[in-house]
Write a protein that holds these residues in place. Sequence first.
Motif, PDB file in Angstrom:
ATOM      1  N   LYS A   1       0.684  -1.209  -0.191  1.00 42.61           N
ATOM      2  CA  LYS A   1      -0.118  -0.100  -0.105  1.00 42.61           C
ATOM      3  C   LYS A   1       0.830   1.377  -0.066  1.00 42.61           C
ATOM      4  O   LYS A   1       0.463   2.174  -0.808  1.00 42.61           O
ATOM      5  CB  LYS A   1      -0.801  -0.001   1.238  1.00 42.61           C
ATOM      6  N   MET A   2       1.883   1.227   0.864  1.00 41.40           N
ATOM      7  CA  MET A   2       2.822   2.316   0.900  1.00 41.40           C
ATOM      8  C   MET A   2       3.673   2.623  -0.570  1.00 41.40           C
ATOM      9  O   MET A   2       3.441   3.720  -0.918  1.00 41.40           O
ATOM     10  CB  MET A   2       3.665   2.297   2.017  1.00 41.40           C
ATOM     11  N   ILE A   3       4.009   1.569  -1.100  1.00 43.68           N
ATOM     12  CA  ILE A   3       4.827   1.861  -2.265  1.00 43.68           C
ATOM     13  C   ILE A   3       3.760   2.074  -3.624  1.00 43.68           C
ATOM     14  O   ILE A   3       4.130   3.155  -4.115  1.00 43.68           O
ATOM     15  CB  ILE A   3       5.389   0.628  -2.625  1.00 43.68           C
ATOM     16  N   GLU A   4       2.661   1.384  -3.539  1.00 38.19           N
ATOM     17  CA  GLU A   4       1.789   1.629  -4.575  1.00 38.19           C
ATOM     18  C   GLU A   4       1.062   3.130  -4.606  1.00 38.19           C
ATOM     19  O   GLU A   4       0.699   3.926  -5.428  1.00 38.19           O
ATOM     20  CB  GLU A   4       0.521   0.786  -4.765  1.00 38.19           C
ATOM     21  N   GLY A   5       1.276   3.728  -3.262  1.00 42.30           N
ATOM     22  CA  GLY A   5       0.382   4.919  -2.900  1.00 42.30           C
ATOM     23  C   GLY A   5       1.249   6.074  -3.405  1.00 42.30           C
ATOM     24  O   GLY A   5       0.478   7.315  -3.319  1.00 42.30           O
TER      25      GLY A   5
END
Length: 337
Positions: free
Chosen positions: A113-117
């Motif tokens: 979630k952190m990377i894709e966001g």
Amino acid sequence: MEGKSSKNIRILDIYARLCEGRPVNKAEDAKKFGVDERTIQRDIDDIRIFLDERRTSYSPDGRAVIYDRASKSFVMAGAEGAMMSNSEILAVSKILLGSRAFTKKEIDTILRKMIEGCVPLKNMKLVKELISNEQFHYVELHHKTYIQDKLWHIGVDIKEHNIMEIKYSRAEHTDEVITRVIEPMAILFSEYYFYLNAFILERNEAGKYVHKYDYPAVFRIDRIKAYKGLGEKFHISYADRFEEGEFRKRIQFMYAGHLMKIQLRFYGENPEPVLDRLPTARVIGEKEHEFTISAEVYGKGILMWLLSQGKKVEVLRPEGLRLDMKKELEETLKLYE
């Protein structure tokens, strides 16, 4: 004449793709939306005006739409001020992996979630590759307890000053579950685990809840087997409010206890290891290769760290702590005799 709705949808679509790090090709978009290339150029100009206004008014937005000659497309350059940069994402990912605070399933979800966001699409593969090996070999802790929802629910009780009842499994007797009524104060993280700082309560003769001790207890959150609010609130005046930041400076390995003023002697070139480990520490005396340091700490957890320093650190006072240190060292020495 083009409808306002279709124009808005088209501009938002282009803007969203630019924010995701995807290139926008005028010819392809013109064909996709059934308009000419000049219309797409006007859309991009509108987005540029929007970003310029954000940059010059109230927002620290540093993004801009530029033309990339290599791909013959428009791309978003710079970064949204409120979003994490690639280097920040990488650093935080490494810290999360090193903390071992979550189960394998939780850490995989959080990192995704952190990377894709936050990471632009063009850099996403690189960031994933930089952490992939460590993520693959991630070793979760033995308790394997999912704690994210528990953290949130307890956090709400802290915010709303709800008196709680918890069922807690002790470290020494994991099969034994005890019940405690508490005032939850703060959630802290240390040495692989999340902890709850809370005052243990008992009823006085008038039937009201009062503090059992004058200092907060520390509960490892993964060992809290059940928790519920009791429908009662506790009150803390501004002057008496619990400041977790100040508490965190003074506790080692989450061993609670009374506040102590200690004095140490550090033998070496640089006392930085002591000053970094004990945020309240200050140098009060200095000789060649010898530093006298004072600090404030809660509880006896400090013993564990002092023992790890070997002959580099000598406890001067209080006398009780010095004697405890001597006793631990003597008993440890017996193991090697």
